[in-house]
Write a protein that holds these residues in place. Structure first.
Motif, PDB file in Angstrom:
ATOM      1  N   SER A   1     -30.897  31.848   5.936  1.00 37.61           N
ATOM      2  CA  SER A   1     -31.868  30.776   6.146  1.00 37.61           C
ATOM      3  C   SER A   1     -33.202  31.427   6.491  1.00 37.61           C
ATOM      4  N   ALA A   2     -34.216  31.225   5.609  1.00 32.95           N
ATOM      5  CA  ALA A   2     -35.504  31.917   5.778  1.00 32.95           C
ATOM      6  C   ALA A   2     -36.435  31.131   6.694  1.00 32.95           C
ATOM      7  N   TRP A   3     -36.937  31.793   7.697  1.00 33.19           N
ATOM      8  CA  TRP A   3     -37.822  31.133   8.674  1.00 33.19           C
ATOM      9  C   TRP A   3     -39.270  31.588   8.541  1.00 33.19           C
ATOM     10  N   ILE A   4     -39.453  32.841   8.101  1.00 32.81           N
ATOM     11  CA  ILE A   4     -40.765  33.260   7.588  1.00 32.81           C
ATOM     12  C   ILE A   4     -40.467  33.527   6.121  1.00 32.81           C
ATOM     13  N   LYS A   5     -41.092  32.745   5.268  1.00 31.52           N
ATOM     14  CA  LYS A   5     -40.666  32.702   3.863  1.00 31.52           C
ATOM     15  C   LYS A   5     -41.267  33.815   3.018  1.00 31.52           C
ATOM     16  N   TYR A   6     -40.437  34.301   2.114  1.00 32.67           N
ATOM     17  CA  TYR A   6     -40.856  35.279   1.100  1.00 32.67           C
ATOM     18  C   TYR A   6     -41.369  34.496  -0.100  1.00 32.67           C
ATOM     19  N   TRP A   7     -42.645  34.647  -0.407  1.00 30.25           N
ATOM     20  CA  TRP A   7     -43.198  33.954  -1.583  1.00 30.25           C
ATOM     21  C   TRP A   7     -44.350  34.768  -2.157  1.00 30.25           C
TER      22      TRP A   7
ATOM     23  N   LEU B   1     -33.405  44.385  -5.349  1.00 27.81           N
ATOM     24  CA  LEU B   1     -33.694  44.570  -6.774  1.00 27.81           C
ATOM     25  C   LEU B   1     -33.119  43.428  -7.616  1.00 27.81           C
ATOM     26  N   GLY B   2     -32.066  42.766  -7.092  1.00 31.83           N
ATOM     27  CA  GLY B   2     -31.471  41.629  -7.803  1.00 31.83           C
ATOM     28  C   GLY B   2     -32.099  40.309  -7.413  1.00 31.83           C
ATOM     29  N   SER B   3     -32.443  40.170  -6.135  1.00 33.58           N
ATOM     30  CA  SER B   3     -33.097  38.958  -5.623  1.00 33.58           C
ATOM     31  C   SER B   3     -33.753  39.331  -4.301  1.00 33.58           C
ATOM     32  N   GLY B   4     -35.055  39.023  -4.197  1.00 33.64           N
ATOM     33  CA  GLY B   4     -35.805  39.480  -3.020  1.00 33.64           C
ATOM     34  C   GLY B   4     -35.153  39.058  -1.707  1.00 33.64           C
ATOM     35  N   SER B   5     -34.751  37.785  -1.624  1.00 24.18           N
ATOM     36  CA  SER B   5     -34.200  37.289  -0.364  1.00 24.18           C
ATOM     37  C   SER B   5     -32.820  37.876  -0.081  1.00 24.18           C
ATOM     38  N   ALA B   6     -32.154  38.428  -1.098  1.00 24.21           N
ATOM     39  CA  ALA B   6     -30.830  39.025  -0.897  1.00 24.21           C
ATOM     40  C   ALA B   6     -30.892  40.228   0.033  1.00 24.21           C
ATOM     41  N   ALA B   7     -32.056  40.892   0.070  1.00 24.34           N
ATOM     42  CA  ALA B   7     -32.208  42.058   0.957  1.00 24.34           C
ATOM     43  C   ALA B   7     -31.911  41.665   2.401  1.00 24.34           C
ATOM     44  N   ARG B   8     -32.134  40.379   2.730  1.00 27.47           N
ATOM     45  CA  ARG B   8     -31.949  39.925   4.119  1.00 27.47           C
ATOM     46  C   ARG B   8     -30.507  39.513   4.414  1.00 27.47           C
ATOM     47  N   SER B   9     -29.632  39.425   3.391  1.00 27.95           N
ATOM     48  CA  SER B   9     -28.224  39.105   3.665  1.00 27.95           C
ATOM     49  C   SER B   9     -27.341  40.351   3.661  1.00 27.95           C
TER      50      SER B   9
ATOM     51  N   GLY C   1     -37.353  28.161 -11.323  1.00 27.80           N
ATOM     52  CA  GLY C   1     -36.656  29.092 -10.430  1.00 27.80           C
ATOM     53  C   GLY C   1     -37.645  29.896  -9.597  1.00 27.80           C
ATOM     54  N   SER C   2     -37.148  30.496  -8.502  1.00 33.70           N
ATOM     55  CA  SER C   2     -38.101  31.202  -7.635  1.00 33.70           C
ATOM     56  C   SER C   2     -38.701  32.438  -8.287  1.00 33.70           C
ATOM     57  N   THR C   3     -37.954  33.080  -9.202  1.00 32.11           N
ATOM     58  CA  THR C   3     -38.519  34.280  -9.852  1.00 32.11           C
ATOM     59  C   THR C   3     -39.846  33.930 -10.531  1.00 32.11           C
TER      60      THR C   3
ATOM     61  N   GLY D   1     -41.675  31.231  -9.833  1.00 30.34           N
ATOM     62  CA  GLY D   1     -42.579  30.764  -8.774  1.00 30.34           C
ATOM     63  C   GLY D   1     -43.313  31.914  -8.105  1.00 30.34           C
ATOM     64  N   HIS D   2     -42.587  33.002  -7.808  1.00 30.64           N
ATOM     65  CA  HIS D   2     -43.215  34.159  -7.157  1.00 30.64           C
ATOM     66  C   HIS D   2     -44.388  34.663  -7.996  1.00 30.64           C
ATOM     67  N   ALA D   3     -44.192  34.627  -9.332  1.00 31.07           N
ATOM     68  CA  ALA D   3     -45.192  35.199 -10.234  1.00 31.07           C
ATOM     69  C   ALA D   3     -46.502  34.408 -10.226  1.00 31.07           C
TER      70      ALA D   3
ATOM     71  N   VAL E   1     -48.939  26.351  -0.414  1.00 34.00           N
ATOM     72  CA  VAL E   1     -49.260  27.369  -1.431  1.00 34.00           C
ATOM     73  C   VAL E   1     -48.623  26.981  -2.774  1.00 34.00           C
ATOM     74  N   MET E   2     -47.371  26.537  -2.729  1.00 38.70           N
ATOM     75  CA  MET E   2     -46.685  26.148  -3.968  1.00 38.70           C
ATOM     76  C   MET E   2     -47.427  25.003  -4.673  1.00 38.70           C
ATOM     77  N   LEU E   3     -47.823  24.017  -3.875  1.00 41.56           N
ATOM     78  CA  LEU E   3     -48.485  22.822  -4.424  1.00 41.56           C
ATOM     79  C   LEU E   3     -49.852  23.116  -5.006  1.00 41.56           C
TER      80      LEU E   3
ATOM     81  N   MET F   1     -37.346  24.158   4.370  1.00 36.56           N
ATOM     82  CA  MET F   1     -37.010  23.932   2.955  1.00 36.56           C
ATOM     83  C   MET F   1     -37.452  25.140   2.123  1.00 36.56           C
ATOM     84  N   ASP F   2     -36.654  25.517   1.125  1.00 31.98           N
ATOM     85  CA  ASP F   2     -37.026  26.610   0.217  1.00 31.98           C
ATOM     86  C   ASP F   2     -37.519  26.036  -1.110  1.00 31.98           C
ATOM     87  N   ALA F   3     -37.168  26.687  -2.223  1.00 30.45           N
ATOM     88  CA  ALA F   3     -37.697  26.245  -3.514  1.00 30.45           C
ATOM     89  C   ALA F   3     -36.827  25.128  -4.093  1.00 30.45           C
ATOM     90  N   GLY F   4     -36.708  24.032  -3.367  1.00 29.84           N
ATOM     91  CA  GLY F   4     -35.914  22.889  -3.808  1.00 29.84           C
ATOM     92  C   GLY F   4     -35.974  21.804  -2.742  1.00 29.84           C
TER      93      GLY F   4
HETATM   94  C1  DP6 Z   1     -38.444  30.062  -1.149  1.00 29.44           C
HETATM   95  O1  DP6 Z   1     -35.191  35.623  -3.380  1.00 29.44           O
HETATM   96  O2  DP6 Z   1     -34.868  33.439  -4.567  1.00 29.44           O
HETATM   97  O3  DP6 Z   1     -36.241  30.872  -0.773  1.00 29.44           O
HETATM   98  O4  DP6 Z   1     -36.251  37.493  -5.994  1.00 29.44           O
HETATM   99  O5  DP6 Z   1     -36.676  35.819  -7.740  1.00 29.44           O
HETATM  100  O6  DP6 Z   1     -34.461  35.882  -6.598  1.00 29.44           O
HETATM  101  P1  DP6 Z   1     -35.948  36.116  -6.490  1.00 29.44           P
HETATM  102  O7  DP6 Z   1     -36.510  35.105  -5.446  1.00 29.44           O
HETATM  103  P2  DP6 Z   1     -35.794  34.529  -4.175  1.00 29.44           P
HETATM  104  O8  DP6 Z   1     -37.012  33.904  -3.388  1.00 29.44           O
HETATM  105  C2  DP6 Z   1     -36.774  33.202  -2.218  1.00 29.44           C
HETATM  106  C3  DP6 Z   1     -37.829  32.241  -1.975  1.00 29.44           C
HETATM  107  C4  DP6 Z   1     -37.588  31.273  -0.848  1.00 29.44           C
HETATM  108  C5  DP6 Z   1     -38.030  31.838   0.494  1.00 29.44           C
HETATM  109  C6  DP6 Z   1     -37.149  32.858   1.135  1.00 29.44           C
HETATM  110  O9  DP6 Z   1     -35.925  32.854   0.960  1.00 29.44           O
HETATM  111  O10 DP6 Z   1     -37.706  33.668   1.895  1.00 29.44           O
END
Ligand code: DP6
Length: 334
Positions: free
Chosen positions: A10-16, A145-153, A200-202, A204-206, A255-257, A292-295
């Motif tokens: 559960s992300a509390w400071i979000k990666y975006w 390398l597979g998913s940015g937020s995965a580094a935190r799990s 998808g978030s990939t 969105g990040h871009a 930021v997303m909006l 809330m995340d990307a959904g």
């Molecule tokens: C909004 O880790 O899902 O959930 O690296 O493309 O897989 P990819 O992106 P992802 O981005 C997470 C975005 C978020 C915020 C967060 O989890 O920090």
């Protein structure tokens, strides 16, 4: 063969937003709590070519799209490049065979990719442990390398993802601030719609950096919010945590909006839940915050003391599917 298990966070400071999209090197730090469920398990073994078999919780096989298998191939190729930088280029001589057993519904804002790729990274760590003993931080790089937020799990409890600098594969990784026994918090996950999300978030990040609010957001995180969040967790200061987590969530959605194209992930149901939980929190003096995340999914995080009342609130949301989770141990070998 090795088997690993993991869960979302559960992300509390979000990666975006990334400074390098291909390597998923983020622009800013992020912070999360690893959850104990729903889980994913992966069996891994050496293989001449990559094979990925995915099994649903009812035992049926889920046929993966070409792009999904491709994501494992890309992650594996990058992981091998990373292993070269650690002086073990032959740790995975050819490829791997994977069997994935997931208990997570795909793409409903439950960060299934975070669970899957942290599990994949832990499985790789187990597979090559006789060649190199990867640390949790090095394992988190492979997950990233597979998913940015995965580094935190990759680890349990409370994790800070350090953005780092430059373009080295290993320059950004997750660091455990406190383990899962430090503070047990509960997460009520309210899923308004089982529809797959649109962008998808990939992707969105871009486009994150096209928002005029992006650079201010990065400055706020790096100069203040990340530290406030870590301090709040270490000091078990729920009110401080609530303030900074909700501020950062609202800011990410702003930021997303305002990105080009604009991304509006939240629905009327999301807005109603947020409004109602704020009123309920005030009237019942509860320790609970929303994120809330990307959904459209809303997570309600609360303390043990407030759990019963928050459960009552969650169960009253008749148009949502509810999942519950709490602080968890992170990706591990079983
Ligand atoms: C909004 O880790 O899902 O959930 O690296 O493309 O897989 P990819 O992106 P992802 O981005 C997470 C975005 C978020 C915020 C967060 O989890 O920090």
């Amino acid at each position: 063969m090795k088997t690993a298990i993991s869960a979302p966070n559960s992300a509390w400071i979000k990666y975006w937003g990334n400074r390098n999209n291909g390597l998923r090197l983020p622009v800013a730090d992020s912070f999360s709590m690893t959850l104990d469920s729903p889980t994913v398990e992966i069996d891994i073994d050496h293989s001449e070519t990559l094979t990925v078999k995915s099994i649903n919780s009812d035992g049926s096989e889920r046929i993966l799209k070409e792009s999904e298998v491709g994501r494992f191939q890309i992650t594996l190729d990058l992981a091998k490049k990373y292993l070269e930088t650690l002086d073990v280029p032959e740790a995975i001589p050819a490829s791997v065979a994977l069997e994935i057993r997931s208990h997570i519904p795909a793409a409903v804002g439950l960060a299934s990719s975070a669970a899957v790729f942290s599990c994949f990274a832990r499985a790789i760590q187990g597979l090559i442990e006789e060649t190199i003993n990867l640390t949790d931080e090095q394992t988190s790089v492979i997950a990233r390398l597979g998913s940015g937020s995965a580094a935190r799990s990759a680890s349990g409890g409370f994790i800070a993802l350090r953005a780092g600098e430059g373009d080295e594969i290993g320059s950004s990784y997750g660091e455990q601030m406190a383990d899962e026994n430090h503070w047990v918090l509960h997460d009520f996950i309210l899923v308004p719609s089982m529809e797959e999300k649109k962008v998808g978030s990939t992707k969105g990040h871009a486009s994150a950096q096209s928002s005029p609010h992006f650079s201010q957001r990065v400055e706020d995180i790096m100069e203040r919010r990340q530290k406030e969040c870590i301090d709040a967790v270490l000091g078990k200061d729920f009110e401080k945590l609530q303030r900074v987590a909700e501020e950062d969530c609202d800011d990410m959605h702003r930021v997303m909006l305002t990105s080009n194209p604009p991304l509006d992930y939240l629905t009327d149901v999301t807005h109603r839940i947020v409004r109602d939980i704020k009123a309920f929190r005030d009237s019942e003096h509860l320790e609970v915050f929303y994120t809330m995340d990307a959904g459209p999914t809303v997570q309600l995080l609360c303390t043990e003391e407030s759990k019963e009342k928050v459960a009552e609130f969650a169960n009253n949301q008749e148009d949502c599917t509810i999942f519950t989770a709490k602080t968890g141990p992170g990706a591990r070998l079983i």
